[in-house]
Design a protein around this motif. Structure first.
Motif, mmCIF file in Angstrom:
data_model
loop_
_atom_site.group_PDB
_atom_site.id
_atom_site.type_symbol
_atom_site.label_atom_id
_atom_site.label_comp_id
_atom_site.label_asym_id
_atom_site.label_seq_id
_atom_site.Cartn_x
_atom_site.Cartn_y
_atom_site.Cartn_z
ATOM 1 N N ASP A 62 47.284 36.864 48.233
ATOM 2 C CA ASP A 62 46.468 35.922 47.339
ATOM 3 C C ASP A 62 45.681 35.041 48.037
ATOM 4 N N ASP A 63 45.401 35.412 49.421
ATOM 5 C CA ASP A 63 44.433 34.191 50.109
ATOM 6 C C ASP A 63 43.081 34.569 49.350
ATOM 7 N N PRO A 64 42.279 33.404 48.921
ATOM 8 C CA PRO A 64 41.249 33.443 48.422
ATOM 9 C C PRO A 64 39.809 33.554 49.257
ATOM 10 N N ALA A 65 40.260 33.642 50.773
ATOM 11 C CA ALA A 65 39.368 34.089 51.811
ATOM 12 C C ALA A 65 39.300 35.405 52.012
ATOM 13 N N ARG A 66 40.197 36.253 51.321
ATOM 14 C CA ARG A 66 40.297 37.566 51.666
ATOM 15 C C ARG A 66 39.381 38.412 50.419
ATOM 16 N N THR A 67 38.378 39.538 51.002
ATOM 17 C CA THR A 67 37.721 40.150 50.336
ATOM 18 C C THR A 67 37.914 41.509 50.132
ATOM 19 N N MET A 68 37.518 42.219 48.991
ATOM 20 C CA MET A 68 37.897 43.549 49.038
ATOM 21 C C MET A 68 36.145 44.095 49.132
ATOM 22 N N THR A 69 35.337 43.533 48.183
ATOM 23 C CA THR A 69 33.958 43.904 48.532
ATOM 24 C C THR A 69 32.876 43.323 49.071
ATOM 25 N N GLY A 70 33.175 41.971 49.823
ATOM 26 C CA GLY A 70 32.150 41.545 50.234
ATOM 27 C C GLY A 70 31.522 40.783 49.203
ATOM 28 N N PRO A 71 30.722 39.481 49.501
ATOM 29 C CA PRO A 71 30.099 38.707 48.582
ATOM 30 C C PRO A 71 28.717 39.191 47.915
ATOM 31 N N GLU A 72 28.127 40.101 48.540
ATOM 32 C CA GLU A 72 26.975 40.515 48.127
ATOM 33 C C GLU A 72 27.192 41.705 47.159
ATOM 34 N N GLN A 73 28.111 42.578 47.514
ATOM 35 C CA GLN A 73 28.670 43.875 46.565
ATOM 36 C C GLN A 73 29.294 43.187 45.226
ATOM 37 N N MET A 74 30.212 42.027 45.300
ATOM 38 C CA MET A 74 30.828 41.635 44.345
ATOM 39 C C MET A 74 29.840 40.905 43.355
ATOM 40 N N ALA A 75 28.690 40.317 43.967
ATOM 41 C CA ALA A 75 27.550 39.993 42.912
ATOM 42 C C ALA A 75 27.008 40.933 42.172
ATOM 43 N N PHE A 76 26.851 42.114 42.838
ATOM 44 C CA PHE A 76 26.067 43.220 42.436
ATOM 45 C C PHE A 76 27.081 43.791 41.484
ATOM 46 N N LEU A 77 28.379 43.927 41.489
ATOM 47 C CA LEU A 77 29.339 44.489 40.491
ATOM 48 C C LEU A 77 29.309 43.341 39.201
ATOM 49 N N ARG A 78 29.543 42.114 39.674
ATOM 50 C CA ARG A 78 29.518 41.299 38.236
ATOM 51 C C ARG A 78 28.178 41.551 37.440
ATOM 52 N N GLU A 79 26.979 41.740 38.031
ATOM 53 C CA GLU A 79 25.977 41.745 37.630
ATOM 54 C C GLU A 79 25.988 43.159 36.308
ATOM 55 N N GLY A 80 26.372 44.060 37.115
ATOM 56 C CA GLY A 80 26.412 45.432 36.296
ATOM 57 C C GLY A 80 27.310 45.332 35.109
ATOM 58 N N LEU A 81 28.451 44.478 35.171
ATOM 59 C CA LEU A 81 29.544 44.556 34.300
ATOM 60 C C LEU A 81 29.029 43.591 33.307
ATOM 61 N N LEU A 82 28.123 42.699 33.627
ATOM 62 C CA LEU A 82 27.481 41.872 32.532
ATOM 63 C C LEU A 82 26.179 42.162 31.768
ATOM 64 N N ASN A 83 25.755 43.471 32.140
ATOM 65 C CA ASN A 83 24.677 43.998 31.374
ATOM 66 C C ASN A 83 24.833 44.197 30.052
ATOM 67 N N PRO A 84 24.114 43.783 29.129
ATOM 68 C CA PRO A 84 24.141 43.865 27.781
ATOM 69 C C PRO A 84 23.559 44.938 27.204
ATOM 70 N N GLU A 85 22.835 45.701 27.917
ATOM 71 C CA GLU A 85 21.993 46.869 27.509
ATOM 72 C C GLU A 85 22.726 48.197 27.346
#
Length: 519
Positions: A314-337
């Motif tokens: 549960d450590d919030p410092a741990r990452t699966m994706t890295g910050p850049e890829q997480m931002a990339f994933l979030r952007e895609g999930l929010l794509n309304p098109e």
């Protein structure tokens, strides 16, 4: 039911009786490569509306063997045509390759028309490669009636034959093949029916090149590469078992050298031998298919924190994706098109608890004890962030497509698994079986559909959001995407060690648009 030819069933496919079912046939000789200069076949990948990656490997002389670092520089031509006879060539060109890139050829051919079938071939010293067939994606704002993808994962050469690839190659109704990782294995601990080349674990650049080359001598793999474009990501075995950003559980620096050196070798061979459009070392990317669907392919090995025990997941410092890829994933999930947000995800996203049963030890070899700290269960903070994003923004129609665990699963992704179904769901997850790699019956050394039955029942009892699980069978899946629903068909092989194995449609699951649940 037995595997029947999809064209014979075209009239009952309804909304999917579209362009994919009108796929022009490959020439009969397309799959073969023989012993000539193009003995590793041809492949295509990463289709965009105006371009696609084409791949081959030329062997100009017998001493130009894969991994040898020997042989002359070679000039190779390519042609792309709208017809199998190459009477209407729309693009042609030439490239130079040599031992510095293991005599592989990769061309990103541009200037193509969207939503079209094309044929392609390579030329060398007056001769032609086998013919490949590929397809561009629809234009970004096109209305698409339906898509169909073959979906595969975990294809160990030594564990069996690639009959799953043969069955997909024999279809004429796919738009592309999605491979979710472990396309090859650097090593394999399990049941062995074939022998790896080199006969030891791949560690060096030469090793990885030779291993890639061996896989592309398989006739069924070559046939499927020639038939459709592939969309691929890597998991751990393209490098070393249970890899993370700074190392791997399957890598010993004392005997195998620095991890950074080994990973660079594996990446270089992968870049040379795979029909993937890499941006430097970056493989995570999005491919859009009109307004119907967008497929985000993730890289869950290159940036992740090291696996830890259950008390630290549960450590919030741990990452699966890295910050850049997480931002990339979030952007895609929010794509309304686009309607459907498909996520190519190499390890299970959904929460998964394991029962304390006599058979659980075998499952633990695949998915870990109690939880799997190599999957998203080991990176809970980031998973909670993604679930919250989907819930707070009321994102609909997200489907995770997953491999890795050599078995078949379907999940509703809950807001809170402890309170499911009261707290609702935000997505679904569909997990495909291995093409060949060992699953539960092989790990237990028992006949299929015996010891695993009690374990499957126990898994359902512990995980109420688990809608389907089958732990024994090998095969592939076919994903149909339409405006109103997604459908996944799981096809199971009769025998992974038989290259002529039959395949049976074993399970179908549906996700209705807006439902966020499997039916």
């Amino acid at each position: 039911m037995p595997h029947t030819h999809p064209r014979r069933n075209a009239l009952r496919l309804g909304a999917f009786a579209g362009v994919a079912l009108l796929a022009p046939a490959l020439p009969a000789s397309a799959a073969g490569a023989g012993d000539g200069p193009f003995r590793h076949g041809v492949a295509s990948g990463d289709p965009l509306p105006d371009r696609v990656v084409l791949w081959t490997r030329v062997t100009p002389t017998e001493d130009s063997a894969p991994g040898s670092g020997a042989g002359p520089v070679a000039a190779v031509g390519y042609e792309v045509a709208s017809d199998a006879g190459f009477r209407h060539v729309v693009r042609r060109g030439g490239v130079v390759t040599g031992p510095e890139r293991d005599h592989t050829v990769k061309v990103d051919v541009t200037g193509l028309r969207p939503d079209r079938w094309y044929f392609y071939r390579f030329t060398f010293r007056g001769g032609h490669s086998p013919t490949g067939r590929t397809r561009t994606a629809p234009a970004h704002h096109a209305e698409v009636a339906g898509l169909r993808f073959g979906v595969v994962s975990c294809s160990s050469w030594v564990a069996g034959h690639f009959a799953a690839y043969r069955h997909l190659a024999e279809r004429d109704d796919l738009d592309a093949v999605v491979h979710l990782g472990d396309y090859l294995y650097e090593d394999y601990v399990g049941t062995r029916h074939r022998t790896h080349e080199p006969p030891h674990e791949a560690v060096s650049l030469t090793d990885y090149r030779v291993r890639h080359a061996q896989y592309k001598t398989d006739p069924d793999l070559r046939a499927l590469h020639a038939a459709y474009p592939w969309i691929i990501t890597w998991d751990d075995h393209e490098w070393a078992e249970n890899s993370w950003a700074g190392g791997a559980n399957g890598h010993d620096e004392a005997t195998e050298g620095p991890w950074r050196q080994r990973k660079a070798a594996a990446l270089r061979a992968y870049r040379e031998w795979m029909p993937v459009r890499l941006d430097g070392d970056r493989i995570h990317r999005r491919l859009r298919f009109g307004t119907l669907a967008e497929l985000t392919m993730l890289d869950l090995r290159s940036y992740r924190s090291e696996q830890v025990d259950e008390g630290r997941v549960d450590d919030p410092a741990r990452t699966m994706t890295g910050p850049e890829q997480m931002a990339f994933l979030r952007e895609g999930l929010l794509n309304p098109e686009v309607r459907w947000k498909l996520v190519g995800n190499s390890v299970i996203f959904s929460p998964l608890l394991l029962p304390a049963t006599p058979q659980a030890g075998a499952v633990a070899e695949l998915v870990g004890p109690t939880i799997n700290n190599d999957q998203w269960d080991g990176y809970r903070h980031e998973r909670r962030e993604l679930v919250a994003l989907l819930a707070e923004h009321d994102v609909r129609d997200t489907v995770f497509l997953t491999g890795d665990v050599h078995s078949s699963w379907a999940f509703d992704v809950p807001v809170d698994e402890a309170l499911y179904p009261l707290t609702g769901t935000v997505a679904t997850e569909l997990v495909v079986p291995s093409v060949t790699s060992d699953n539960i019956d092989e790990l237990l050394g028992v006949p299929p559909r015996t010891a695993s039955l009690a374990l499957e029942t126990a898994l359902h009892g512990l995980n109420r959001h688990l809608r389907f699980v089958e732990l024994d069978s090998h095969g592939y899946a076919v994903l149909e995407v339409g405006p109103e629903r997604v459908r996944m068909d799981w096809w199971f092989l009769a025998e992974r060690t038989d290259p002529g194995s039959a395949a049976t449609l074993a399970k179908t699951a549906y996700v209705e648009s807006g439902a966020q649940r499997i039916s």
